[in-house]
Write a protein that holds these residues in place. Structure first.
Motif, PDB file in Angstrom:
ATOM      1  N   UNK A 134     -57.514  16.317  33.247  1.00 54.21           N
ATOM      2  CA  UNK A 134     -57.338  15.697  34.536  1.00 54.21           C
ATOM      3  C   UNK A 134     -56.754  17.195  34.764  1.00 54.21           C
ATOM      4  N   UNK A 135     -57.587  16.599  36.508  1.00 59.07           N
ATOM      5  CA  UNK A 135     -57.053  17.308  37.764  1.00 59.07           C
ATOM      6  C   UNK A 135     -56.484  17.485  38.632  1.00 59.07           C
ATOM      7  N   UNK A 194     -53.557  19.340  33.794  1.00 61.20           N
ATOM      8  CA  UNK A 194     -54.280  20.883  33.748  1.00 61.20           C
ATOM      9  C   UNK A 194     -54.557  21.971  34.527  1.00 61.20           C
ATOM     10  N   UNK A 195     -55.407  21.397  36.208  1.00 62.35           N
ATOM     11  CA  UNK A 195     -55.492  22.237  36.965  1.00 62.35           C
ATOM     12  C   UNK A 195     -55.317  20.922  38.359  1.00 62.35           C
ATOM     13  N   UNK A 253     -47.490  27.795  35.441  1.00 59.10           N
ATOM     14  CA  UNK A 253     -48.806  27.676  36.696  1.00 59.10           C
ATOM     15  C   UNK A 253     -49.485  29.092  36.549  1.00 59.10           C
ATOM     16  N   UNK A 254     -50.963  28.992  36.751  1.00 60.52           N
ATOM     17  CA  UNK A 254     -51.655  30.541  37.232  1.00 60.52           C
ATOM     18  C   UNK A 254     -52.135  30.395  38.016  1.00 60.52           C
ATOM     19  N   UNK A 255     -52.525  31.207  39.837  1.00 62.44           N
ATOM     20  CA  UNK A 255     -53.519  30.972  40.502  1.00 62.44           C
ATOM     21  C   UNK A 255     -55.061  31.442  39.579  1.00 62.44           C
ATOM     22  N   UNK A 261     -57.515  27.801  42.936  1.00 65.32           N
ATOM     23  CA  UNK A 261     -57.445  27.199  41.458  1.00 65.32           C
ATOM     24  C   UNK A 261     -56.279  27.453  41.364  1.00 65.32           C
ATOM     25  N   UNK A 262     -55.488  26.197  40.031  1.00 68.58           N
ATOM     26  CA  UNK A 262     -54.653  26.987  39.891  1.00 68.58           C
ATOM     27  C   UNK A 262     -54.382  26.207  38.251  1.00 68.58           C
ATOM     28  N   UNK A 263     -54.442  26.799  37.409  1.00 76.18           N
ATOM     29  CA  UNK A 263     -54.331  26.220  36.077  1.00 76.18           C
ATOM     30  C   UNK A 263     -52.731  26.209  35.304  1.00 76.18           C
ATOM     31  N   UNK A 264     -52.702  25.211  34.125  1.00 76.16           N
ATOM     32  CA  UNK A 264     -51.336  24.971  32.924  1.00 76.16           C
ATOM     33  C   UNK A 264     -51.904  26.135  32.450  1.00 76.16           C
ATOM     34  N   UNK A 265     -50.905  27.036  32.176  1.00 77.82           N
ATOM     35  CA  UNK A 265     -51.447  27.797  30.855  1.00 77.82           C
ATOM     36  C   UNK A 265     -50.870  27.497  29.662  1.00 77.82           C
TER      37      UNK A 265
END
Length: 161
Positions: free
Chosen positions: A3-4, A111-112, A137-139, A157-161
């Motif tokens: 899911x984004x 997730x993103x 969260x990381x860019x 764009x950010x993603x959950x680690x």
């Protein structure tokens, strides 16, 4: 399916006031269009009402979350987070597109996040979580600053680690 979400935020992470975006960039609309085209989108009923003509977005499977017992032509109506997640599983891609309460509801499942940062601080009464301050969260992608009508913005764009 991961899911984004896609969202435009102002310098204070505000996303709007009175149920609408006070500042809209054409480049952001094109970015939104390209990322969501052909995908499923999860949207709240009030946010759907802010779309052109208050109609579901063409070229996408619109999953509308509402407590009301209504029908909307061109949309799948669901009444809970779980129902929306179940509906989303039938699609290769699904993006949460707002509004604020919908972002909050689905945030634990994201997730993103595709984020447009707009260097401006209009009055907002709705905010998105400050991903830069959250440990999980990381860019992963930060575009160059661009300008439209004197406003600076960038796509991230950010993603959950």
């Amino acid at each position: 399916m991961e899911l984004e979400a896609i969202v435009a935020v102002y310098a204070d992470w505000g996303i709007g006031a009175g149920g609408t975006q006070p500042v809209v960039l054409k480049a952001d609309r094109r970015h939104f269009q390209s990322l969501t085209q052909g995908a499923a989108v999860i949207v709240g009923r009030r946010t759907l009402g802010d779309f052109p003509g208050g109609r579901p977005l063409k070229g996408r499977h619109n999953i509308v979350v509402t407590r009301q017992n209504i029908q909307i032509e061109g949309a799948e109506i669901v009444h809970s987070t779980e129902e929306a997640l179940q509906a989303a599983r039938a699609h290769e891609r699904c993006l949460v597109i707002g509004g604020a309460s919908i972002y909050r509801q689905f945030f634990p499942h994201l997730k993103r996040v595709y984020l447009t940062k707009i260097e401006l601080t209009p009055r907002s009464d709705s905010f998105f979580p400050k991903l830069d301050t959250l440990d999980d969260w990381v860019c992963t992608q930060e575009g160059a600053w661009q300008e439209e009508n004197g406003l600076r913005y960038r796509f991230c764009t950010y993603e959950r680690e």
